[in-house]
Design a protein around this motif. Sequence first.
Motif, PDB file in Angstrom:
ATOM      1  N   LEU A  56      62.954  -0.352 -62.497  1.00  0.00           N
ATOM      2  CA  LEU A  56      61.544  -0.051 -62.696  1.00  0.00           C
ATOM      3  C   LEU A  56      61.383   0.616 -64.059  1.00  0.00           C
ATOM      4  N   ILE A  58      58.579   2.385 -66.206  1.00  0.00           N
ATOM      5  CA  ILE A  58      57.244   2.957 -66.055  1.00  0.00           C
ATOM      6  C   ILE A  58      56.771   3.413 -67.426  1.00  0.00           C
ATOM      7  N   TYR A  69      54.371  10.676 -61.076  1.00  0.00           N
ATOM      8  CA  TYR A  69      54.559   9.392 -60.386  1.00  0.00           C
ATOM      9  C   TYR A  69      56.040   9.129 -60.120  1.00  0.00           C
ATOM     10  N   LEU A 136      58.164  -1.992 -53.112  1.00  0.00           N
ATOM     11  CA  LEU A 136      57.389  -2.166 -54.343  1.00  0.00           C
ATOM     12  C   LEU A 136      55.895  -2.205 -54.061  1.00  0.00           C
ATOM     13  N   GLU A 137      55.517  -2.843 -52.962  1.00  0.00           N
ATOM     14  CA  GLU A 137      54.098  -2.873 -52.608  1.00  0.00           C
ATOM     15  C   GLU A 137      53.590  -1.458 -52.336  1.00  0.00           C
ATOM     16  N   GLN A 140      53.397   0.481 -55.679  1.00  0.00           N
ATOM     17  CA  GLN A 140      52.404  -0.077 -56.594  1.00  0.00           C
ATOM     18  C   GLN A 140      50.985   0.184 -56.111  1.00  0.00           C
ATOM     19  N   ARG A 141      50.818   0.358 -54.816  1.00  0.00           N
ATOM     20  CA  ARG A 141      49.482   0.697 -54.315  1.00  0.00           C
ATOM     21  C   ARG A 141      49.092   2.123 -54.693  1.00  0.00           C
ATOM     22  N   ILE A 143      50.004   3.630 -57.595  1.00  0.00           N
ATOM     23  CA  ILE A 143      50.212   3.833 -59.030  1.00  0.00           C
ATOM     24  C   ILE A 143      48.947   4.464 -59.629  1.00  0.00           C
ATOM     25  N   MET A 149      53.819  -0.567 -64.788  1.00  0.00           N
ATOM     26  CA  MET A 149      55.179  -0.656 -64.267  1.00  0.00           C
ATOM     27  C   MET A 149      55.684  -2.075 -64.450  1.00  0.00           C
TER      28      MET A 149
END
Length: 176
Positions: A56, A58, A69, A136-137, A140-141, A143, A149
Amino acid sequence: MTTAAATLNMPKSFFTRQRLLKNGTPVIFMGMRKFLSQGESWEVAKPDELYSQVQLLIKGQDLEVIKSYVAFIKMSCQHLEVEYEEPVMLPRTRRMITLMKSRHVHKRAKVQYEVRTHHIKVNLQNMTGSSCSCFLEYIQRNIPEAVAMQVNRTQLMELPSQIIASSLSTNSSELQ
């Protein structure tokens, strides 16, 4: 008349509802929202993908937001028991933008703006495809705004049979 469960060699409790078409063939409605008729066969599930590393990257302009984060990602990894390496702070990139104060005249009057982008790299180790996509979902929700990312995955795969055969043949010729 035989039931669809007996025709497809599946347990009767597996189906939620069974209907007959106008021509009399049974159609099964399953919980997975897929219709199967009498002539179709069940699909065999593909083996899940294996990833040795999920990287990842960022990026963002505000370092404190990025650090918070990354702390959220670390906490999520610890809670979900995902193996990860300690985050690495990469060198920031700096971009200078020069603009004129006036459009047409006063060409010597200029303003310079500086855009700094901070980068942090987090490596996740040994994940399956389904757990990777789910994790990841989730992250990412959550973020924050103005944070980007980038995800790079390293998948583990079997060697092709041609390579295995050629390596075995070279090893046997070296031994002789």
